[in-house]
Design a protein around this motif. Structure first.
Motif, PDB file in Angstrom:
ATOM      1  N   THR A 573      -2.809   4.837  12.931  1.00  0.00           N
ATOM      2  CA  THR A 573      -3.485   4.088  13.992  1.00  0.00           C
ATOM      3  C   THR A 573      -4.868   3.647  13.545  1.00  0.00           C
ATOM      4  OG1 THR A 573      -4.148   4.138  16.330  1.00  0.00           O
ATOM      5  CG2 THR A 573      -4.463   6.150  15.046  1.00  0.00           C
ATOM      6  N   GLU A 576      -8.489   4.297  19.238  1.00  0.00           N
ATOM      7  CA  GLU A 576      -8.302   5.388  20.190  1.00  0.00           C
ATOM      8  C   GLU A 576      -7.270   4.981  21.253  1.00  0.00           C
ATOM      9  OE1 GLU A 576     -12.259   7.186  21.411  1.00  0.00           O
ATOM     10  OE2 GLU A 576     -12.924   5.338  20.416  1.00  0.00           O
ATOM     11  N   PHE A 617      -2.512  12.700  10.636  1.00  0.00           N
ATOM     12  CA  PHE A 617      -3.069  11.461  11.163  1.00  0.00           C
ATOM     13  C   PHE A 617      -3.526  10.584   9.993  1.00  0.00           C
ATOM     14  CE2 PHE A 617      -3.585  14.429  14.647  1.00  0.00           C
ATOM     15  CZ  PHE A 617      -3.297  13.673  15.775  1.00  0.00           C
ATOM     16  N   ARG A 619      -5.937   7.566   9.614  1.00  0.00           N
ATOM     17  CA  ARG A 619      -6.943   6.793  10.329  1.00  0.00           C
ATOM     18  C   ARG A 619      -7.327   5.568   9.505  1.00  0.00           C
ATOM     19  NH1 ARG A 619     -12.265   7.000   9.574  1.00  0.00           N
ATOM     20  NH2 ARG A 619     -12.206   9.057   8.580  1.00  0.00           N
ATOM     21  N   LEU A 626     -13.281   6.583  16.754  1.00  0.00           N
ATOM     22  CA  LEU A 626     -11.914   6.923  16.359  1.00  0.00           C
ATOM     23  C   LEU A 626     -11.917   8.142  15.441  1.00  0.00           C
ATOM     24  CD1 LEU A 626      -8.869   6.263  16.154  1.00  0.00           C
ATOM     25  CD2 LEU A 626      -9.430   4.749  14.233  1.00  0.00           C
ATOM     26  N   ILE A 630      -9.843  11.574  16.320  1.00  0.00           N
ATOM     27  CA  ILE A 630      -8.733  12.047  15.487  1.00  0.00           C
ATOM     28  C   ILE A 630      -9.064  13.396  14.860  1.00  0.00           C
ATOM     29  CG2 ILE A 630      -7.524  11.576  13.318  1.00  0.00           C
ATOM     30  CD1 ILE A 630      -7.226   8.732  14.132  1.00  0.00           C
ATOM     31  N   ASP A 631     -10.306  13.591  14.428  1.00  0.00           N
ATOM     32  CA  ASP A 631     -10.680  14.888  13.847  1.00  0.00           C
ATOM     33  C   ASP A 631     -10.484  16.011  14.868  1.00  0.00           C
ATOM     34  OD1 ASP A 631     -11.290  13.734  11.458  1.00  0.00           O
ATOM     35  OD2 ASP A 631     -13.468  13.671  11.784  1.00  0.00           O
ATOM     36  N   VAL A 641      -5.948  15.054   8.386  1.00  0.00           N
ATOM     37  CA  VAL A 641      -6.407  13.681   8.588  1.00  0.00           C
ATOM     38  C   VAL A 641      -6.583  13.028   7.223  1.00  0.00           C
ATOM     39  CG1 VAL A 641      -8.220  12.186   9.510  1.00  0.00           C
ATOM     40  CG2 VAL A 641      -7.612  14.309  10.709  1.00  0.00           C
TER      41      VAL A 641
END
Length: 686
Positions: A573, A576, A617, A619, A626, A630-631, A641
């Motif tokens: 992604t 957010e 994830f 990123r 964002l 995500i973190d 991540v």
């Protein structure tokens, strides 16, 4: 006999294959074409558009349609800029000037000539019109004293006749040089019979026998050897139309001069009358030819009427080739290219390049990589998708190998990791044979029978001899790849890398890890499960919303369907979450992200963790908000991540998947790469 064979071999000579494509030529390479077509399809082009675009561009070492079109345009510019249309008039002026000069010299040398006659002749020569046509007319009754001058003057009439005929029948100018009266009579007879035949054809009264009789009598004038009257008409009309376009391209002064001179062709107006009748018949029977065109010809090299007509035919050929190469008309196909004309106008290599493109298109369609759908559109087949996926995996392998110390990815692999032990084969085993142990068992058993099997001497392998290599059990994985399909992905240049990643992972799992269950989920304003061909062909749309909540709902449903498999959750992604599903199924959207939207996404991510999913994830972009979101999500579920560049996304996702299969998610999947990627599927990908 052996000596004869050697002599024949030594004397053998092999030339170029001239009857169609070379049967020994290597087959066309589809890999480059398929990669380029696949890239364009992923970028939003239809397969039909992508195929046409590749044929236009060509390959790294293969000319495309645009290259050939450029050569055609250059050839056309060269012809138009090199020539002018004054060649016949220039030649007539030269003959006329030479005749007058020779006559003046003769008058000066003739001491016995009456002074009054000399003065009259000189006055007539001095007062000739500057117009070649008028001067020729004025000299028609002149009493020439010089035989050379008279011969040059007669050449003017002969030249005009030959040029007029050469306009309609190629090669006549040379064939009728120094023509006799019988030759002229044969021309007159041919033109009369030809006009009679065409008149009958116009009325629909001609017969095949009439055409055959005409050709038997006059075939020497038609080296093309037409077999039907339509072929004869096509040949004559194309050249006559070119002659008319040449006339249209002349100035009015040039046309007037030639019209006046034409009456003197062969010393009689009969030729022009016959040719005018022929032109009228051809225009009536072939109105579709271009009779009205013209061309600007401002070069330095003068063209005679016959040669000029040939140049205008060349220009017509080049115009037709340009249209064929444009492929812009309805129903256009690359097979429309006239290879013979292309070779004649641009050379043999151009025809070879065009034929290669035709073979390439046919190979793409016939090899099962492209097919017509029920609506008539062109589609990539599953076979094409697999080939594209293999190419992408090779790219991924190179990237991952480079990052991990240039590991060799071509080692053997099996359904699981080899333990080094072997055992006797049992029904249902799929492990690879240990060939050395199997043959050793067969030899030992045969030696125990005295060196011969039940069917005679030799070693024969029986079922009991076979041993297989033991492999360690491998965990089945249930994989959900969630890819962001919001418009920002396309706007920021991440659309194609996202598709390449999905295709690479799909190809890896369906080809190397067939026991794993992969589900591709695209999420924008809402989420949906997608087939690989659907996601590869997905167009970018202005879709406000990043519905991670809906995507996780679908992923968790996928995990629950496979309770005995290891869940692997991969989320790609660049934004957010800004939308979620309401209980009534409607989509709620809010930007900036609403706390309720974030809570829904977190709740489903917690569900994934409870189902045992190993989460990674990916990123994309540098948005600090964002990154913080995500973190925090990764810490909550013990995930990892990765923030790859767009071009490295595929390698990052594949590495994470392999790492998730090989051990815990912590550590970013490095162990998985070492243990599974480097030793497992590398031979297949290479």
């Amino acid at each position: 006999m052996a000596r004869t064979n050697r002599r024949l071999t030594r004397d053998s000579r092999y030339g170029k294959y001239v009857d169609g494509p070379d049967p020994l030529a290597p087959p066309v390479d589809l890999a480059e074409a398929l990669d380029a077509i696949g890239e364009d399809v992923m970028a939003g082009s239809s397969p039909e558009q992508a195929l046409r675009e590749f044929l236009r561009r060509g390959g790294a070492e293969r000319a495309g349609l645009d290259d050939l079109a450029r050569q055609v345009a250059e050839r056309r510019r060269e012809l138009a800029s090199k020539h002018n249309l004054d060649g016949t008039l220039q030649e007539i002026r030269q003959l006329l000037d030479r005749a007058v000069l020779a006559e003046r010299k003769q008058l000066a040398r003739d001491a016995l000539m009456d002074e009054g006659d000399r003065a009259l002749s000189e006055m007539q020569l001095d007062n000739l019109s500057p117009s070649p046509a008028a001067a020729v007319s004025e000299l028609n009754g002149y009493d020439w004293k010089s035989s050379d001058a008279h011969a040059d003057f007669e050449k003017i009439k002969d030249l005009l006749g030959r040029e007029m005929l050469d306009q309609r029948f190629a090669g006549m100018k040379q064939a009728l040089e120094n023509a006799s009266d019988e030759d002229r009579a044969a021309i007159t007879a041919m033109l009369g019979d030809l006009n009679t035949l065409l008149d009958a054809h116009k009325r629909g009264e001609d017969t095949p026998e009439q055409f055959d009789e005409f050709m038997a009598k006059h075939s020497g004038f038609f080296p093309e050897n037409p077999s039907t009257i339509d072929e004869l008409l096509d040949t004559l009309a194309q050249r006559a139309a070119a002659a008319q376009r040449m006339r249209n391209s002349m100035t009015q002064e040039q046309r007037d001069e030639l019209d006046a001179l034409a009456q003197e062709a062969f010393g009689s107006p009969e030729l022009m009358e016959s040719l005018a009748e022929l032109d009228g018949n051809l225009q009536s029977l072939r109105p579709g030819e271009n009779w009205d065109g013209s061309e600007g010809m401002n070069g330095e090299q003068g063209l005679g009427l016959g040669d000029g007509t040939g140049v205008f035919q060349d220009l017509a050929d080049l115009d037709a080739l340009s249209e064929q190469l444009s492929q812009g008309y309805n129903g256009s196909r690359i097979d429309d290219l006239d290879l013979e004309t292309l070779s004649r106008q641009l050379g043999e290599q151009a025809a070879v390049d065009a034929r290669t493109l035709q073979q390439l298109e046919r190979a793409l369609r016939d090899s099962g990589t492209m097919k017509r759908a029920s609506d008539g559109s062109l589609k990539l087949t599953p076979k094409a998708m697999r080939q594209l996926g293999k190419a992408l995996l090779r790219d991924v392998a190179e990237k991952m190998s480079g990052r991990q110390g240039n590991r060799d990815l071509r080692q053997a692999g099996a359904a699981g990791e080899r333990s080094g032990a072997t055992r006797e084969w049992a029904f249902g085993d799929t492990e690879p044979w240990d060939v050395t142990r199997t043959i050793t068992n067969a030899i030992t058993r045969t030696a125990g029978l005295g060196g011969a099997g039940p069917r005679g001497p030799g070693v024969r392998i029986e079922i009991g001899d076979v041993e297989v290599q033991e492999t360690e059990a491998r965990t089945q994985a249930c994989v959900a790849l969630l890819v962001d399909t919001s418009f920002s992905m396309a706007m920021d240049g991440r659309w194609v890398p996202m598709k390449r990643t999905a295709l690479a992972l799909h190809t890896l799992i369906t080809s190397r890890f067939r026991g794993d269950e992969l589900q591709l989920i695209g999420f924008g304003r809402h989420a949906e499960v997608m087939d690989i061909d659907q996601i590869v062909g997905l167009d970018a749309m202005w879709d406000k919303g990043t519905n991670l909540h809906h995507a996780l709902l679908l992923a968790n449903r996928h995990f629950r369907k496979h309770p005995n498999a290891q869940p692997v959750l991969l989320i790609v992604t660049d934004g957010e979450p800004t939308s979620h599903l309401e209980p009534n199924g409607e989509v709620f959207f809010s930007y900036p992200p609403h706390p309720l939207t974030v809570a829904h996404a977190v709740r489903e991510l917690d569900t994934s963790m409870r189902l045992g999913a190993q989460t990674s994830f990916f990123r994309l972009g540098d948005d600090p908000g964002l990154a913080r979101f995500i973190d925090s999500m990764a810490r909550r579920v013990g995930g990892s991540v990765v923030a790859p560049e767009a071009d490295d996304l595929g390698a990052a996702v594949v590495s994470s998947y392999l790492g998730s299969r090989g051990g815990p998610a912590a550590g970013g999947g490095g162990g998985g790469f070492d243990d599974m990627f480097g030793r497992g599927w590398g031979r297949w990908a290479g």
